[in-house]
Design an enzyme around this catalytic site. Structure first.
Site, PDB file in Angstrom:
ATOM      1  N   THR A  29      -3.213   2.297   4.570  1.00 29.33           N
ATOM      2  CA  THR A  29      -1.839   1.168   3.842  1.00 29.33           C
ATOM      3  C   THR A  29      -0.961   2.136   5.140  1.00 29.33           C
ATOM      4  O   THR A  29      -1.468   3.490   5.852  1.00 29.33           O
ATOM      5  CB  THR A  29      -1.574   2.343   2.796  1.00 29.33           C
ATOM      6  OG1 THR A  29      -2.664   1.559   1.556  1.00 29.33           O
ATOM      7  CG2 THR A  29      -0.141   1.555   2.673  1.00 29.33           C
ATOM      8  N   GLY A  78      -1.391   4.203  -6.111  1.00 24.87           N
ATOM      9  CA  GLY A  78      -0.288   2.611  -6.185  1.00 24.87           C
ATOM     10  C   GLY A  78       0.658   2.944  -7.579  1.00 24.87           C
ATOM     11  O   GLY A  78       1.462   2.600  -8.287  1.00 24.87           O
ATOM     12  N   GLY A 130      -0.544   5.817  -1.039  1.00 30.12           N
ATOM     13  CA  GLY A 130      -1.324   6.685  -2.255  1.00 30.12           C
ATOM     14  C   GLY A 130      -1.979   5.988  -3.449  1.00 30.12           C
ATOM     15  O   GLY A 130      -1.904   4.165  -3.112  1.00 30.12           O
TER      16      GLY A 130
HETATM   17  N1  ASP Z   1      -0.509   2.568  -2.452  1.00 31.61           N
HETATM   18  C1  ASP Z   1      -1.649   1.826  -2.124  1.00 31.61           C
HETATM   19  C2  ASP Z   1      -2.229   0.907  -3.297  1.00 31.61           C
HETATM   20  O1  ASP Z   1      -1.909   1.534  -3.996  1.00 31.61           O
HETATM   21  C3  ASP Z   1      -2.917   2.115  -1.249  1.00 31.61           C
HETATM   22  C4  ASP Z   1      -2.451   3.386  -0.785  1.00 31.61           C
HETATM   23  O2  ASP Z   1      -1.811   3.729  -0.395  1.00 31.61           O
HETATM   24  O3  ASP Z   1      -3.717   4.328   0.155  1.00 31.61           O
HETATM   25  O4  ASP Z   1      -2.072   0.047  -3.055  1.00 31.61           O
END
Ligand code: ASP
Length: 324
Positions: free
Chosen positions: A192, A246, A244
């Site tokens: 992300t 989410g 992270g």
């Molecule tokens: N935060 C993002 C989500 O949950 C994924 C990520 O940041 O790796 O969609």
């Protein structure tokens, strides 16, 4: 003479104020947090990531050093990472359970508290640009799926086929998870992207863009496009962008909570980000966050073994890093 000296001092004083040297600016980015070790990444791979992170910082720096707005810097910087196949945003995003790509993104303006967000995007090359257009050209904050695409076309965006986002490395990741169907059946393959910028006018903007989590299904939407979860900006407190798992970030109201810690408990951005990451850890979640305040104080916190990250400041300070 008596009156001349104070007058010349006055002139000197005002000329110092008028010719005040460059006001401060700063920009911080992330390209996802997760399990990563120096062993699992070849030196060539590390070099590739650092190259794109550096390029993204330079694009943002050139906007800000020329007096551009924090929002221009955030969107321009994030578009570099969306266009790179390395990150889980735009081209190279992770695959859903059905093997397609669905993208989420958001931006927030810290001066006005205006915000724009899109989710479930399948056919727009740069979702971050669309999120900004939602903020600036619609009376809404959050558009999803087909309606968001229709709005995009009306605003002059070109549609791209879903296959544009596809890269070979994401397919084995999905197959591996489909085979295991472990945990909740979804998994994050870090990548992300996010950016927070402070411009010379003292304004702050934040943005986040993602493909979400590998093997997501049923129209799952993560924290990235949710204002107050994955993205938040307020000139009075700071700007924040998250990455992270989410679901945890949504439950914590992560980025808004950091802003509240700064506002109500007068914590500095770094302390506030650390405190929020501790809450995340206690809840069992993993990930990271970047932030900055109007003085240009930078924060890059995470509870994983790595986070693609970097910052650049008007005083020439610059850093890019991957591992803890
Ligand atoms: N935060 C993002 C989500 O949950 C994924 C990520 O940041 O790796 O969609």
């Amino acid at each position: 003479m008596k009156t001349l000296i104070p007058f010349s001092l006055f002139l000197l004083f005002t000329s110092i104020i008028v010719a005040q040297p460059n006001p401060k600016y700063a920009l911080v980015i992330h390209g996802g947090a997760g399990v990563m070790s120096e062993k699992s990444m070849t030196p060539e791979m590390q070099k590739e990531y650092l190259f794109v992170l550096n390029h993204a910082l330079e694009v943002g720096d050139s906007v800000l050093s020329h007096g551009g707005s924090c929002m221009d810097a955030v969107v321009g910087t994030i578009m570099v990472m969306e266009d790179s196949p390395l990150f889980n945003a735009g081209k190279g995003a992770v695959l859903t359970h059905d093997g397609t790509v669905e993208l989420d993104a958001s931006v927030m303006n810290g001066k006005t508290l205006e915000a724009g967000a899109v989710a479930g995007i399948t056919d727009i090359k740069n979702p971050i640009a669309l999120a900004r257009t939602v903020m600036e050209k619609s009376e809404h904050v959050f558009l999803v799926g087909k309606g968001a695409s229709q709005f995009a076309v009306e605003q002059g965006f070109k549609l791209v086929p879903n296959s544009y986002f596809y890269t070979d490395k994401r397919y084995p990741q999905l197959q591996e998870l489909l085979k295991k169907e472990r945990d909740s059946g979804i998994n994050d393959k870090h990548g992300t992207v996010g950016c927070v910028a402070l411009d010379k006018s003292g304004n702050i903007a934040a943005g986040t863009s993602t493909g979400g989590m590998t093997n997501k299904r049923y129209g799952r939407i993560g924290d990235a496009p949710i204002i107050g979860a994955g993205t938040y900006a307020n000139n009075a407190t700071g700007g924040f962008s998250c990455t992270g798992h989410g679901e945890y970030y949504i439950r914590l109201g992560f980025s808004r909570d950091i802003s509240a810690l700064v506002e109500y408990r007068q914590l500095g951005v770094q302390k506030a980000c650390q405190a929020e990451i501790e809450k995340l850890t206690r809840l069992g979640g993993t990930g990271g966050v970047i932030g900055l305040d109007k003085k240009g104080n930078i924060s890059m916190e995470f509870n994983t073994s790595g986070m693609f990250r970097g910052f650049i400041k008007s005083n020439g300070e610059k850093q890019v890093a991957i591992f803890k």
